[in-house]
Design a protein around this motif. Sequence first.
Motif, mmCIF file in Angstrom:
data_model
loop_
_atom_site.group_PDB
_atom_site.id
_atom_site.type_symbol
_atom_site.label_atom_id
_atom_site.label_comp_id
_atom_site.label_asym_id
_atom_site.label_seq_id
_atom_site.Cartn_x
_atom_site.Cartn_y
_atom_site.Cartn_z
ATOM 1 N N ARG A 178 0.820 -1.215 0.000
ATOM 2 C CA ARG A 178 0.000 0.000 0.000
ATOM 3 C C ARG A 178 0.855 1.268 0.000
ATOM 4 O O ARG A 178 0.349 2.348 0.271
ATOM 5 N N SER A 179 2.126 1.119 -0.310
ATOM 6 C CA SER A 179 3.012 2.284 -0.337
ATOM 7 C C SER A 179 3.471 2.570 -1.757
ATOM 8 O O SER A 179 3.165 1.836 -2.687
ATOM 9 N N SER A 180 4.226 3.651 -1.900
ATOM 10 C CA SER A 180 4.694 4.039 -3.234
ATOM 11 C C SER A 180 6.099 3.512 -3.522
ATOM 12 O O SER A 180 6.686 3.850 -4.546
ATOM 13 N N GLU B 131 3.867 0.674 3.764
ATOM 14 C CA GLU B 131 2.683 0.064 4.364
ATOM 15 C C GLU B 131 2.434 -1.253 3.638
ATOM 16 O O GLU B 131 2.204 -1.276 2.427
ATOM 17 N N LEU B 132 2.501 -2.338 4.384
ATOM 18 C CA LEU B 132 2.311 -3.672 3.834
ATOM 19 C C LEU B 132 1.132 -4.332 4.533
ATOM 20 O O LEU B 132 1.085 -4.382 5.761
ATOM 21 N N MET C 243 10.510 -10.331 7.441
ATOM 22 C CA MET C 243 11.264 -9.084 7.371
ATOM 23 C C MET C 243 10.816 -8.314 6.134
ATOM 24 O O MET C 243 10.541 -8.929 5.100
ATOM 25 N N VAL C 244 10.729 -7.010 6.243
ATOM 26 C CA VAL C 244 10.319 -6.169 5.119
ATOM 27 C C VAL C 244 11.473 -5.239 4.774
ATOM 28 O O VAL C 244 12.008 -4.544 5.640
ATOM 29 N N LEU C 245 11.860 -5.250 3.499
ATOM 30 C CA LEU C 245 12.940 -4.383 3.024
ATOM 31 C C LEU C 245 12.352 -3.320 2.113
ATOM 32 O O LEU C 245 11.598 -3.628 1.184
ATOM 33 N N ALA C 246 12.692 -2.076 2.396
ATOM 34 C CA ALA C 246 12.283 -0.945 1.559
ATOM 35 C C ALA C 246 13.508 -0.051 1.392
ATOM 36 O O ALA C 246 14.556 -0.299 1.998
ATOM 37 N N GLY C 247 13.380 0.970 0.577
ATOM 38 C CA GLY C 247 14.480 1.913 0.417
ATOM 39 C C GLY C 247 14.796 2.587 1.738
ATOM 40 O O GLY C 247 13.911 2.837 2.552
ATOM 41 N N GLY D 113 1.308 -0.868 -4.962
ATOM 42 C CA GLY D 113 -0.066 -1.166 -5.341
ATOM 43 C C GLY D 113 -0.331 -2.615 -5.716
ATOM 44 O O GLY D 113 -1.475 -3.003 -5.918
ATOM 45 N N ALA D 114 0.699 -3.428 -5.802
ATOM 46 C CA ALA D 114 0.542 -4.821 -6.245
ATOM 47 C C ALA D 114 0.157 -5.735 -5.088
ATOM 48 O O ALA D 114 0.377 -5.429 -3.917
ATOM 49 N N VAL D 115 -0.427 -6.882 -5.460
ATOM 50 C CA VAL D 115 -0.739 -7.945 -4.510
ATOM 51 C C VAL D 115 -0.018 -9.204 -4.991
ATOM 52 O O VAL D 115 -0.096 -9.550 -6.172
ATOM 53 N N ARG D 116 0.690 -9.869 -4.101
ATOM 54 C CA ARG D 116 1.347 -11.133 -4.413
ATOM 55 C C ARG D 116 0.795 -12.191 -3.462
ATOM 56 O O ARG D 116 0.527 -11.910 -2.301
ATOM 57 N N VAL D 117 0.652 -13.402 -3.977
ATOM 58 C CA VAL D 117 0.178 -14.524 -3.168
ATOM 59 C C VAL D 117 1.268 -15.590 -3.184
ATOM 60 O O VAL D 117 1.750 -15.975 -4.244
ATOM 61 N N THR D 118 1.664 -16.050 -1.995
ATOM 62 C CA THR D 118 2.723 -17.046 -1.890
ATOM 63 C C THR D 118 2.149 -18.453 -2.026
ATOM 64 O O THR D 118 0.944 -18.662 -1.913
ATOM 65 N N LEU D 119 3.025 -19.417 -2.257
ATOM 66 C CA LEU D 119 2.625 -20.818 -2.286
ATOM 67 C C LEU D 119 2.405 -21.320 -0.863
ATOM 68 O O LEU D 119 3.043 -20.839 0.070
#
Length: 150
Positions: free
Chosen positions: A21-23, A81-82, A71-75, A55-61
């Motif tokens: 939900r972030s840019s 916002e995840l 862990m969340v990595l961003a710049g 804005g994307a949605v990913r679904v894991t196996l």
Amino acid sequence: MPTCVVDLGKEYNARFHLRNRSSSNLIVVWNGAESLHELEHYAGLMTVVVRVEPGAVRVTLPQRLRFLRMMVLAGEGEPFELEWCPEEVVVPMNQVGTLHTDSELLQGIYDISLHTNRICHQIGLWDGIKRDRLNWAYDFYLAAKADYVL
């Protein structure tokens, strides 16, 4: 690095819906385990890395796990916002038999065996729960015998 550990209460065949939900581009890294000790000390844990664009949605196996370290990595310095939504993935199984005994040990062994069998034989035949956690067709005869008995 933002990190969280989640206890799902028992092992599940779970997959995750990740919505950015972030840019900023995000990279989500997670490990799953059956115990906190394994999560903290086992270097060979299966590691999943998912890139999620803004804005994307990913679904894991689906993976069998009870404990999750994410862990969340961003710049650097970039707010993010995840949204993380876990989902249990199961196939309804009609259990036709059961075991009732005065032996707590025997009942406990049966209950654990039933739970392990349900986890390992859902959306495919999985290797034993304490092994590599990869989805592959191993000895079908043994899996069929376990399903038949339980």
